[in-house]
Design an enzyme around this catalytic site. Sequence first.
Site, PDB file in Angstrom:
ATOM      1  N   ASN A 120       0.815  -1.210   0.000  1.00 26.53           N
ATOM      2  CA  ASN A 120       0.000   0.000   0.000  1.00 26.53           C
ATOM      3  C   ASN A 120       0.863   1.280   0.000  1.00 26.53           C
ATOM      4  O   ASN A 120       2.019   1.240  -0.393  1.00 26.53           O
ATOM      5  CB  ASN A 120      -1.054  -0.010   1.103  1.00 26.53           C
ATOM      6  CG  ASN A 120      -2.296   0.737   0.631  1.00 26.53           C
ATOM      7  OD1 ASN A 120      -2.339   1.952   0.680  1.00 26.53           O
ATOM      8  ND2 ASN A 120      -3.271  -0.005   0.118  1.00 26.53           N
ATOM      9  N   ARG A 121       0.271   2.405   0.403  1.00 27.64           N
ATOM     10  CA  ARG A 121       0.874   3.694   0.073  1.00 27.64           C
ATOM     11  C   ARG A 121       1.731   4.310   1.172  1.00 27.64           C
ATOM     12  O   ARG A 121       1.433   4.150   2.354  1.00 27.64           O
ATOM     13  CB  ARG A 121      -0.246   4.696  -0.288  1.00 27.64           C
ATOM     14  CG  ARG A 121      -0.947   4.336  -1.586  1.00 27.64           C
ATOM     15  CD  ARG A 121      -2.147   5.229  -1.856  1.00 27.64           C
ATOM     16  NE  ARG A 121      -2.804   4.822  -3.097  1.00 27.64           N
ATOM     17  CZ  ARG A 121      -3.621   3.764  -3.201  1.00 27.64           C
ATOM     18  NH1 ARG A 121      -3.906   3.045  -2.140  1.00 27.64           N
ATOM     19  NH2 ARG A 121      -4.146   3.448  -4.366  1.00 27.64           N
ATOM     20  N   HIS A 147       2.742   0.177  -3.184  1.00 27.25           N
ATOM     21  CA  HIS A 147       3.140  -1.233  -3.338  1.00 27.25           C
ATOM     22  C   HIS A 147       4.613  -1.412  -3.712  1.00 27.25           C
ATOM     23  O   HIS A 147       4.957  -2.194  -4.597  1.00 27.25           O
ATOM     24  CB  HIS A 147       2.259  -1.900  -4.404  1.00 27.25           C
ATOM     25  CG  HIS A 147       0.825  -2.078  -3.990  1.00 27.25           C
ATOM     26  ND1 HIS A 147       0.426  -2.182  -2.686  1.00 27.25           N
ATOM     27  CD2 HIS A 147      -0.322  -2.162  -4.729  1.00 27.25           C
ATOM     28  CE1 HIS A 147      -0.891  -2.340  -2.628  1.00 27.25           C
ATOM     29  NE2 HIS A 147      -1.373  -2.316  -3.847  1.00 27.25           N
ATOM     30  N   HIS A 221      -1.319 -10.182  -2.659  1.00 25.44           N
ATOM     31  CA  HIS A 221      -2.314  -9.398  -3.390  1.00 25.44           C
ATOM     32  C   HIS A 221      -3.159 -10.299  -4.300  1.00 25.44           C
ATOM     33  O   HIS A 221      -3.374  -9.986  -5.471  1.00 25.44           O
ATOM     34  CB  HIS A 221      -1.596  -8.310  -4.191  1.00 25.44           C
ATOM     35  CG  HIS A 221      -2.413  -7.086  -4.472  1.00 25.44           C
ATOM     36  ND1 HIS A 221      -3.593  -7.127  -5.194  1.00 25.44           N
ATOM     37  CD2 HIS A 221      -2.248  -5.801  -4.123  1.00 25.44           C
ATOM     38  CE1 HIS A 221      -4.096  -5.902  -5.281  1.00 25.44           C
ATOM     39  NE2 HIS A 221      -3.297  -5.071  -4.627  1.00 25.44           N
ATOM     40  N   TYR A 223      -6.408 -11.805  -5.994  1.00 25.97           N
ATOM     41  CA  TYR A 223      -7.769 -11.359  -6.309  1.00 25.97           C
ATOM     42  C   TYR A 223      -8.653 -12.605  -6.299  1.00 25.97           C
ATOM     43  O   TYR A 223      -8.479 -13.493  -7.147  1.00 25.97           O
ATOM     44  CB  TYR A 223      -7.840 -10.755  -7.712  1.00 25.97           C
ATOM     45  CG  TYR A 223      -7.274  -9.370  -7.878  1.00 25.97           C
ATOM     46  CD1 TYR A 223      -5.904  -9.133  -7.767  1.00 25.97           C
ATOM     47  CD2 TYR A 223      -8.102  -8.293  -8.208  1.00 25.97           C
ATOM     48  CE1 TYR A 223      -5.383  -7.867  -7.958  1.00 25.97           C
ATOM     49  CE2 TYR A 223      -7.587  -7.020  -8.403  1.00 25.97           C
ATOM     50  CZ  TYR A 223      -6.232  -6.823  -8.273  1.00 25.97           C
ATOM     51  OH  TYR A 223      -5.719  -5.570  -8.470  1.00 25.97           O
ATOM     52  N   ASP A 292     -11.715   0.295  -0.633  1.00 27.04           N
ATOM     53  CA  ASP A 292     -10.268   0.232  -0.838  1.00 27.04           C
ATOM     54  C   ASP A 292      -9.622   0.842   0.401  1.00 27.04           C
ATOM     55  O   ASP A 292      -9.000   1.896   0.342  1.00 27.04           O
ATOM     56  CB  ASP A 292      -9.874   0.998  -2.118  1.00 27.04           C
ATOM     57  CG  ASP A 292      -8.436   0.715  -2.527  1.00 27.04           C
ATOM     58  OD1 ASP A 292      -7.709   0.047  -1.767  1.00 27.04           O
ATOM     59  OD2 ASP A 292      -8.038   1.173  -3.620  1.00 27.04           O
ATOM     60  N   GLN A 329      -6.404  -4.791   4.283  1.00 25.49           N
ATOM     61  CA  GLN A 329      -6.916  -3.946   3.208  1.00 25.49           C
ATOM     62  C   GLN A 329      -7.970  -4.752   2.464  1.00 25.49           C
ATOM     63  O   GLN A 329      -7.668  -5.818   1.926  1.00 25.49           O
ATOM     64  CB  GLN A 329      -5.778  -3.567   2.242  1.00 25.49           C
ATOM     65  CG  GLN A 329      -6.149  -2.578   1.150  1.00 25.49           C
ATOM     66  CD  GLN A 329      -6.061  -1.122   1.623  1.00 25.49           C
ATOM     67  OE1 GLN A 329      -5.538  -0.840   2.709  1.00 25.49           O
ATOM     68  NE2 GLN A 329      -6.565  -0.201   0.819  1.00 25.49           N
ATOM     69  N   GLU A 357      -5.876  -8.039   1.847  1.00 23.76           N
ATOM     70  CA  GLU A 357      -4.430  -7.947   2.014  1.00 23.76           C
ATOM     71  C   GLU A 357      -4.121  -7.677   3.480  1.00 23.76           C
ATOM     72  O   GLU A 357      -4.378  -6.573   3.970  1.00 23.76           O
ATOM     73  CB  GLU A 357      -3.887  -6.813   1.147  1.00 23.76           C
ATOM     74  CG  GLU A 357      -4.197  -6.939  -0.328  1.00 23.76           C
ATOM     75  CD  GLU A 357      -4.215  -5.576  -1.024  1.00 23.76           C
ATOM     76  OE1 GLU A 357      -3.173  -4.918  -1.078  1.00 23.76           O
ATOM     77  OE2 GLU A 357      -5.287  -5.166  -1.489  1.00 23.76           O
TER      78      GLU A 357
HETATM   79  C1  GLA Z   1      -4.454  -1.935  -3.450  1.00 23.55           C
HETATM   80  C2  GLA Z   1      -4.639  -0.474  -3.421  1.00 23.55           C
HETATM   81  C3  GLA Z   1      -5.573  -0.129  -4.498  1.00 23.55           C
HETATM   82  C4  GLA Z   1      -5.057  -0.624  -5.803  1.00 23.55           C
HETATM   83  C5  GLA Z   1      -4.919  -2.056  -5.805  1.00 23.55           C
HETATM   84  C6  GLA Z   1      -4.354  -2.554  -7.108  1.00 23.55           C
HETATM   85  O1  GLA Z   1      -5.531  -2.588  -2.946  1.00 23.55           O
HETATM   86  O2  GLA Z   1      -5.080   0.042  -2.209  1.00 23.55           O
HETATM   87  O3  GLA Z   1      -5.758   1.237  -4.520  1.00 23.55           O
HETATM   88  O4  GLA Z   1      -3.816  -0.087  -6.060  1.00 23.55           O
HETATM   89  O5  GLA Z   1      -4.076  -2.395  -4.736  1.00 23.55           O
HETATM   90  O6  GLA Z   1      -4.854  -1.943  -8.204  1.00 23.55           O
END
Ligand code: GLA
Length: 392
Positions: A120-121, A147, A221, A223, A292, A329, A357
């Site tokens: 994440n950020r 990421h 990560h 899906y 998100d 997340q 996540e």
């Molecule tokens: C994470 C981020 C999202 C996005 C996804 C991948 O979950 O928080 O904003 O970047 O990964 O697209």
Amino acid sequence: MDRIKAQFLGLAVVAAVASMVLCSCHGTQSAVATKEAKQKMDIQVESFGSTPEGRQVRLYRLTNAKGLKAAIMTYGATVISLEVPDRAGKMDDIVLGYDNLDGYLKNSPYFGAIVGRYGNRIGKGRFTLDGVEYDKLAINNGENHLHGGLKGFDKVVWDDEPVWRPNGVGVKLSYLSEDGEEGYPGNLQSTVTYVLTNDNELRIEYEATADKATPVNLTHHGYFNLTGGARDILGHVLALNADKFTPVDKGLIPTGELPAVKGTPMDFTKAAAIGARIDDDYEQLRFGGGYDHNWILNKDGKELTVAAKVYEPTTGRVMEVRTTEPGIQFYSGNFLDGTITGKENQVYQHRWGFCLETQHYPDSPNKPHFPSTILRPGQKYETTTIYRFSTK
Ligand code: GLA
């Protein structure tokens, strides 16, 4: 290949001896069970192509004693398929991804990968640590770092070795991220061990050490779409073991507040369909384009506790997530928009997969009141997350 086969044989013998030793202390019943498990568990290793730089990529095909299958490649330490039964015993692949390496090399929104050095950020790609400002993290998401940067752990080839355990098979993946990579301080040696257990779990063990203090936040990560890709994920029923979450600004950086979810569409303390409130007129959902966000798990300390449960009513599949991490997340696949054609020519429409996540909170290096993500020399980073599959 011969060397790998020989290694496998050696390990199989070790595993067999280990299980015999275990069996003798657990009696005849478990001796039979373990023998059966040992017969059916399997690891096959294949070549999965090579990167443009010429690095060979290997694919591990794991099968547990109940017939669950996982395929994991060394590029990005990525789970490319995961086959689990529905309530009638029908197996389906329940993760999104591509049929071949090329898809992952060209355009992958982190499908099934390990994300690092920091999941994440990190706001504006900068942080201060021990009085030193690090302000050159790669900026790859608006004005922020996401990421791990432009070439995060999802885009490197990991070293690999097979893992045989009495109760599962797996692969241990290792990667040395060098001092300065993507702007981070210190050499960081990471290992991620995936084990497909005979309890129908995908178990992920993360370890890391560093030679300088550095932020670390590794996550998976994947899906998921428990229908096996029959429709979007809005009908999946989700419960999160979290009374609070970390709201974000427009750039999806946490504001630092830790409000209660009660009375908001973020409340999954009681199970609810993902789609039930996702389009509510609620600022946090507008900022995320859906869910998100990071939820704060109800726990003290680092014990392995249930973080999330997901139930898919049409197939009966259930996924439970347990973790030692303090946060999770939940991302509802909002950026999937039908432009990606994945495995078996399936078009991944809006919200076709969701991610859970497990992690420390986003932007922790800039939020002193969040649990620390700093790993120091002499310390060991160790976390575990388990995705467990069943039906009802
Ligand atoms: C994470 C981020 C999202 C996005 C996804 C991948 O979950 O928080 O904003 O970047 O990964 O697209």
